[in-house]
Write a protein that holds these residues in place. Structure first.
Motif, PDB file in Angstrom:
ATOM      1  N   ASN A 176       0.840  -1.179  -0.081  1.00 45.43           N
ATOM      2  CA  ASN A 176       0.232  -0.073   0.042  1.00 45.43           C
ATOM      3  C   ASN A 176       0.921   1.288   0.136  1.00 45.43           C
ATOM      4  O   ASN A 176       0.555   2.232  -0.538  1.00 45.43           O
ATOM      5  CB  ASN A 176      -0.963   0.170   1.220  1.00 45.43           C
ATOM      6  N   GLU A 177       1.834   1.009   0.628  1.00 45.58           N
ATOM      7  CA  GLU A 177       2.858   2.540   0.827  1.00 45.58           C
ATOM      8  C   GLU A 177       3.284   2.849  -0.635  1.00 45.58           C
ATOM      9  O   GLU A 177       3.765   3.695  -0.928  1.00 45.58           O
ATOM     10  CB  GLU A 177       3.983   2.227   1.828  1.00 45.58           C
ATOM     11  N   TRP A 178       3.614   1.715  -1.340  1.00 49.20           N
ATOM     12  CA  TRP A 178       4.435   1.741  -2.395  1.00 49.20           C
ATOM     13  C   TRP A 178       3.374   1.970  -3.642  1.00 49.20           C
ATOM     14  O   TRP A 178       3.677   3.165  -4.541  1.00 49.20           O
ATOM     15  CB  TRP A 178       5.239   0.521  -2.842  1.00 49.20           C
ATOM     16  N   ALA A 179       2.306   1.363  -3.901  1.00 49.16           N
ATOM     17  CA  ALA A 179       1.415   1.656  -4.850  1.00 49.16           C
ATOM     18  C   ALA A 179       0.140   2.544  -4.469  1.00 49.16           C
ATOM     19  O   ALA A 179      -0.596   2.618  -5.470  1.00 49.16           O
ATOM     20  CB  ALA A 179       0.944   0.179  -5.291  1.00 49.16           C
ATOM     21  N   GLY A 180      -0.146   2.529  -3.278  1.00 48.74           N
ATOM     22  CA  GLY A 180      -1.112   3.509  -2.720  1.00 48.74           C
ATOM     23  C   GLY A 180      -2.339   2.432  -2.700  1.00 48.74           C
ATOM     24  O   GLY A 180      -3.351   2.988  -2.459  1.00 48.74           O
ATOM     25  N   GLY A 181      -2.289   1.149  -2.830  1.00 49.53           N
ATOM     26  CA  GLY A 181      -3.452   0.471  -2.923  1.00 49.53           C
ATOM     27  C   GLY A 181      -3.588  -0.268  -4.189  1.00 49.53           C
ATOM     28  O   GLY A 181      -2.825  -0.275  -5.136  1.00 49.53           O
ATOM     29  N   LEU A 182      -4.845  -0.803  -4.368  1.00 48.63           N
ATOM     30  CA  LEU A 182      -5.353  -1.247  -5.527  1.00 48.63           C
ATOM     31  C   LEU A 182      -6.188  -0.528  -6.398  1.00 48.63           C
ATOM     32  O   LEU A 182      -7.166   0.015  -5.749  1.00 48.63           O
ATOM     33  CB  LEU A 182      -6.161  -2.756  -5.278  1.00 48.63           C
TER      34      LEU A 182
END
Length: 440
Positions: A176-182
């Motif tokens: 989540n920290e990297w991609a911001g979530g799905l």
């Protein structure tokens, strides 16, 4: 204006001004009611697309070249088309009439086909619905998209930029920290060799999405290898932390302890409150998946995610002279369209080919029967076994080999198989000497 005059007017306009074909690009050959006019229009479009003149001589020459001059009619008939309209300036209006009449004509034919379909035997109602939906899909014309100037889109753009990004939290903090979530609208491919833990990770995604995004809408799971209770076993084990093997063996000869029963009951109560829905039947079609998703979207207003386990065992009919890879490509394209249209995450589980085992890590081309999988996917995550252990858990690499708008990255996960759970591990520190060598 009846069909004959409208179609004649379109073809006559093209003979007067061939460039008007660009203005009526929305028109399809099948929109013409007469086979002769359909073939003439096809030839006109072919010549225009290949930068050749479009006139009586070139059209007749094309038919003659393929020994089909009689299909065109006589030269005088073709010449008469050119004199059927005084100007080509109204060609778009003529073409819109032709298209509108064609829709109604195909609608009548569709009704007859649906009546015929009711006389066939289907294994289930869903198979019947899928057959009807496939017929209806053929009715809809190819999408037409107009070019829009940036000067006309300012208000729309700033509404977009001020709105909150449509993302769903996953159960994985580092991800989540990297991609911001799905991201809603993603076609997400989760791939690995048999036994890599694809189903377990997909279920953990489903649980996390439903738990951490309470207003996001339902999560739909299509399971083709495991029945509903097998999936619930895995979910309950993950949430209750009751040993999975004890769970599937009903507690063994001694049965479950009171503590285990309490944890199982609380875990089931928790997962049953989440908007997770399961269908467990083999050979699901992409049309069935899409139809079910539309019904849930209509009922709940939103849809969070669709998970299909797994791609290669779906019912994927092949059209005449179509390869298996091309047929799979149609499935992934439809899945991607469904994700965009319904604003949900569409997660497709996929096998990796055996050849991937000969490498240190997989490549996109290792997606089994890849076709256009790697092209259509917004995100591809590989689960890849390592020789490393973290206590009793095996360490698995989560390799994001493709990520539209997020890039690529690798994560280390501990697969705690006894409770069917993946746990994120901190990145492995690379010794200073190795980092310097790598930089060189």
């Amino acid at each position: 204006m009846d069909d004959f005059f409208a179609e004649s007017a379109v073809l006559g306009s093209i003979l007067l001004k061939p460039d008007c074909l660009d203005e009526i690009a929305f028109l399809e050959p099948r929109d013409f009611s007469q086979k002769r006019y359909e073939l003439i229009f096809q030839v006109m479009r072919y010549l225009h697309e290949h930068d050749r003149p479009v006139d009586v001589v070139t059209i007749a020459g094309h038919f003659n070249k393929h020994n089909r001059l009689e299909d065109m009619g006589s030269i005088s008939d073709l010449t008469a088309l050119a004199s059927s309209v005084p100007t080509a300036s109204n060609v778009r209006s003529y073409a819109e009439i032709v298209r509108s009449r064609a829709h109604k004509r195909r609608g009548r034919l569709l009704a007859d086909k649906i009546v015929e379909a009711t006389n066939e035997d289907y294994e289930s109602d869903e198979d019947y619905f899928a057959a009807v939906e496939s017929l209806v899909d053929d009715l809809r014309p190819a999408a037409e998209s107009e070019m829009v100037g940036l000067g006309d889109t300012r208000d729309d753009y700033f509404r977009h930029i001020r709105s909150k990004a449509e993302k769903l939290l996953s159960p994985y903090k580092l991800f989540n920290e990297w991609a911001g979530g799905l991201w809603r609208g993603w076609l997400f491919i989760l791939a690995g060799r048999p036994g890599a833990g694809k189903t377990a990770k997909a279920l953990q995604y489903a649980y996390g999405i439903a738990k951490h995004n309470p207003d996001a809408g339902p999560v739909l799971i299509f399971s083709q290898e495991m029945d509903r209770n097998e999936l619930i076993d895995r979910l309950v084990s993950m949430v209750s932390q009751v040993n999975y093997r004890r769970l599937i063996n009903k507690g063994g000869t001694e049965g479950f302890t009171d503590n285990e029963w309490d944890r199982i009951n609380r875990a089931y109560d928790e997962v049953s409150r989440l908007p997770i829905f399961i269908r467990d039947s083999a050979g699901v079609t992409i049309q069935e998946v899409r139809a079910t998703a539309r019904r849930f979207r209509k009922r709940y207003g939103k849809l969070a995610a669709i998970i299909v386990d797994y791609l290669q065992i779906m019912e994927i009919p092949q059209r005449k002279n179509e390869t298996r890879a091309a047929a799979i490509g149609r499935v992934t394209t439809t899945a991607k369209q469904t994700a965009r249209q319904l604003k949900c995450v569409f997660m497709l589980l996929s096998q990796l080919s055996r050849s991937s085992e000969s490498r240190d890590e997989p490549k996109l081309s290792d997606l089994k029967e890849s076709g256009s999988i790697e092209q259509d996917a917004d995100v591809v995550e590989f689960l890849w076994d390592t020789d490393e252990m973290n206590g009793s858990a095996k360490v698995v690499q989560s390799i994001f080999a493709k990520g539209r708008n997020i890039g690529t990255k690798k994560f280390r996960l501990a697969f705690e198989w006894w409770i069917q759970r993946f746990v994120e591990l901190e990145p492995k520190e690379v010794p200073t000497g190795e980092r310097k060598a790598h930089r060189k």
